[in-house]
Design a protein around this motif. Structure first.
Motif, PDB file in Angstrom:
ATOM      1  N   UNK A  46       0.837  -1.193   0.000  1.00  0.00           N
ATOM      2  CA  UNK A  46       0.000   0.000   0.000  1.00  0.00           C
ATOM      3  C   UNK A  46       0.872   1.242   0.000  1.00  0.00           C
ATOM      4  N   UNK A  47       0.521   2.202  -0.845  1.00  0.00           N
ATOM      5  CA  UNK A  47       1.147   3.518  -0.869  1.00  0.00           C
ATOM      6  C   UNK A  47       0.090   4.560  -0.553  1.00  0.00           C
ATOM      7  N   UNK A  48       0.391   5.422   0.415  1.00  0.00           N
ATOM      8  CA  UNK A  48      -0.591   6.394   0.896  1.00  0.00           C
ATOM      9  C   UNK A  48      -0.061   7.816   0.838  1.00  0.00           C
ATOM     10  N   UNK A  49      -0.973   8.756   0.657  1.00  0.00           N
ATOM     11  CA  UNK A  49      -0.605  10.157   0.797  1.00  0.00           C
ATOM     12  C   UNK A  49      -0.250  10.402   2.265  1.00  0.00           C
ATOM     13  N   UNK A  50       0.551  11.420   2.495  1.00  0.00           N
ATOM     14  CA  UNK A  50       0.988  11.737   3.864  1.00  0.00           C
ATOM     15  C   UNK A  50      -0.199  11.991   4.777  1.00  0.00           C
ATOM     16  N   UNK A  51      -1.225  12.639   4.268  1.00  0.00           N
ATOM     17  CA  UNK A  51      -2.403  12.952   5.072  1.00  0.00           C
ATOM     18  C   UNK A  51      -3.121  11.690   5.543  1.00  0.00           C
ATOM     19  N   UNK A  52      -3.325  10.745   4.640  1.00  0.00           N
ATOM     20  CA  UNK A  52      -3.986   9.489   5.013  1.00  0.00           C
ATOM     21  C   UNK A  52      -3.105   8.717   5.985  1.00  0.00           C
ATOM     22  N   UNK A  53      -1.823   8.666   5.710  1.00  0.00           N
ATOM     23  CA  UNK A  53      -0.901   7.930   6.568  1.00  0.00           C
ATOM     24  C   UNK A  53      -0.928   8.465   7.997  1.00  0.00           C
ATOM     25  N   UNK A  54      -0.832   9.771   8.156  1.00  0.00           N
ATOM     26  CA  UNK A  54      -0.799  10.347   9.512  1.00  0.00           C
ATOM     27  C   UNK A  54      -2.132  10.188  10.232  1.00  0.00           C
ATOM     28  N   UNK A  55      -3.244  10.244   9.490  1.00  0.00           N
ATOM     29  CA  UNK A  55      -4.557  10.140  10.119  1.00  0.00           C
ATOM     30  C   UNK A  55      -4.980   8.709  10.427  1.00  0.00           C
ATOM     31  N   UNK A  56      -4.325   7.728   9.839  1.00  0.00           N
ATOM     32  CA  UNK A  56      -4.780   6.345   9.970  1.00  0.00           C
ATOM     33  C   UNK A  56      -3.901   5.465  10.842  1.00  0.00           C
ATOM     34  N   UNK A  57      -2.655   5.837  11.044  1.00  0.00           N
ATOM     35  CA  UNK A  57      -1.725   4.932  11.722  1.00  0.00           C
ATOM     36  C   UNK A  57      -2.038   4.656  13.183  1.00  0.00           C
ATOM     37  N   UNK A  58      -2.521   5.640  13.908  1.00  0.00           N
ATOM     38  CA  UNK A  58      -2.652   5.454  15.350  1.00  0.00           C
ATOM     39  C   UNK A  58      -4.062   5.300  15.871  1.00  0.00           C
ATOM     40  N   UNK A  59      -5.053   5.142  15.002  1.00  0.00           N
ATOM     41  CA  UNK A  59      -6.435   5.066  15.471  1.00  0.00           C
ATOM     42  C   UNK A  59      -6.859   3.622  15.702  1.00  0.00           C
ATOM     43  N   UNK A  60      -7.780   3.450  16.634  1.00  0.00           N
ATOM     44  CA  UNK A  60      -8.295   2.127  16.938  1.00  0.00           C
ATOM     45  C   UNK A  60      -9.194   1.597  15.838  1.00  0.00           C
ATOM     46  N   UNK A  61      -9.125   0.297  15.607  1.00  0.00           N
ATOM     47  CA  UNK A  61      -9.980  -0.361  14.628  1.00  0.00           C
ATOM     48  C   UNK A  61     -11.040  -1.139  15.410  1.00  0.00           C
ATOM     49  N   UNK A  62     -12.297  -0.703  15.356  1.00  0.00           N
ATOM     50  CA  UNK A  62     -13.351  -1.314  16.165  1.00  0.00           C
ATOM     51  C   UNK A  62     -13.410  -2.835  16.024  1.00  0.00           C
ATOM     52  N   UNK A  63     -13.610  -3.485  17.167  1.00  0.00           N
ATOM     53  CA  UNK A  63     -13.771  -4.938  17.187  1.00  0.00           C
ATOM     54  C   UNK A  63     -12.483  -5.729  17.150  1.00  0.00           C
ATOM     55  N   UNK A  64     -11.326  -5.030  17.118  1.00  0.00           N
ATOM     56  CA  UNK A  64     -10.057  -5.748  17.003  1.00  0.00           C
ATOM     57  C   UNK A  64      -9.185  -5.624  18.247  1.00  0.00           C
ATOM     58  N   UNK A  65      -9.383  -4.587  19.042  1.00  0.00           N
ATOM     59  CA  UNK A  65      -8.491  -4.316  20.158  1.00  0.00           C
ATOM     60  C   UNK A  65      -7.131  -3.826  19.691  1.00  0.00           C
ATOM     61  N   UNK A  66      -7.041  -3.412  18.426  1.00  0.00           N
ATOM     62  CA  UNK A  66      -5.771  -2.993  17.838  1.00  0.00           C
ATOM     63  C   UNK A  66      -5.911  -1.600  17.217  1.00  0.00           C
ATOM     64  N   UNK A  67      -4.761  -0.984  16.985  1.00  0.00           N
ATOM     65  CA  UNK A  67      -4.740   0.311  16.323  1.00  0.00           C
ATOM     66  C   UNK A  67      -3.971   0.204  15.016  1.00  0.00           C
ATOM     67  N   UNK A  68      -4.268   1.114  14.109  1.00  0.00           N
ATOM     68  CA  UNK A  68      -3.455   1.294  12.924  1.00  0.00           C
ATOM     69  C   UNK A  68      -3.891   0.547  11.685  1.00  0.00           C
ATOM     70  N   UNK A  69      -3.135   0.806  10.657  1.00  0.00           N
ATOM     71  CA  UNK A  69      -3.453   0.302   9.326  1.00  0.00           C
ATOM     72  C   UNK A  69      -3.268  -1.196   9.104  1.00  0.00           C
TER      73      UNK A  69
END
Length: 165
Positions: A46-69
């Motif tokens: 996966x290749x991402x724009x800087x904006x998507x990368x910064x906004x997605x890396x540290x957020x929680x993913x519901x139902x997984x107990x995990x964060x990030x992409x």
């Protein structure tokens, strides 16, 4: 603006999402590339724009107990359905999360910054399995596919779709 115009705008612009929109649109792009491939990928790039990368890396993913992409990407490949748009991971289960963790542990997922792009929202996914590959690109909107191909054969391009989102 009239109330009807405001309601029409909301209906056009607001899309239900599970969790943060950035990792969900990455999962959506992975799901669509996987569907084009026709089988679960062995490797995801996966290749991402800087904006998507910064906004997605540290957020929680519901139902997984995990964060990030990585877990969002893995689940996009395992259970994602592009028809669900930003609710792409709604079929995730404890079993699929465990399978996604295995995919991450096996280093089957790679995320990079995509250089030389003008879009703030840009996601380019390439998936590989059994000698075949498929690519999907979202740009300019969380669900706006501009490219889908399989083994180099163009399946969809925004340029040939008369501007459809």
């Amino acid at each position: 603006m009239t109330q009807d115009e405001i309601l029409d705008l909301i209906k056009h612009e607001v899309i239900p999402a599970i969790g943060c929109t950035e990792p969900m649109c990455v999962a959506l792009c992975v799901a669509h590339a996987t569907e084009a491939l026709g089988e679960e990928p062995e490797y995801i790039q996966v290749g991402l724009s800087a904006n998507v990368l910064k906004n997605a890396m540290g957020v929680g993913i519901p139902g997984t107990g995990m964060t990030g992409l990585p877990i969002a990407m893995a689940l996009g490949a395992i259970v994602g359905r592009s028809e669900y748009e930003l609710e792409v991971l709604k079929d995730a289960t404890a079993e699929s999360v465990a399978e996604g963790k295995k995919m991450i542990d096996q280093k089957a997922i790679n995320v990079d910054l995509k250089y030389n792009i003008s879009e703030k929202l840009y996601i380019e996914v390439e998936v590989f399995a059994g000698g075949a590959s498929a690519k999907a690109i979202i740009a300019g909107g969380h669900t706006r596919f501009i490219h889908v191909s399989r083994c180099g054969e163009l399946l969809f391009s925004a340029e040939t779709s008369q501007g459809d989102d």
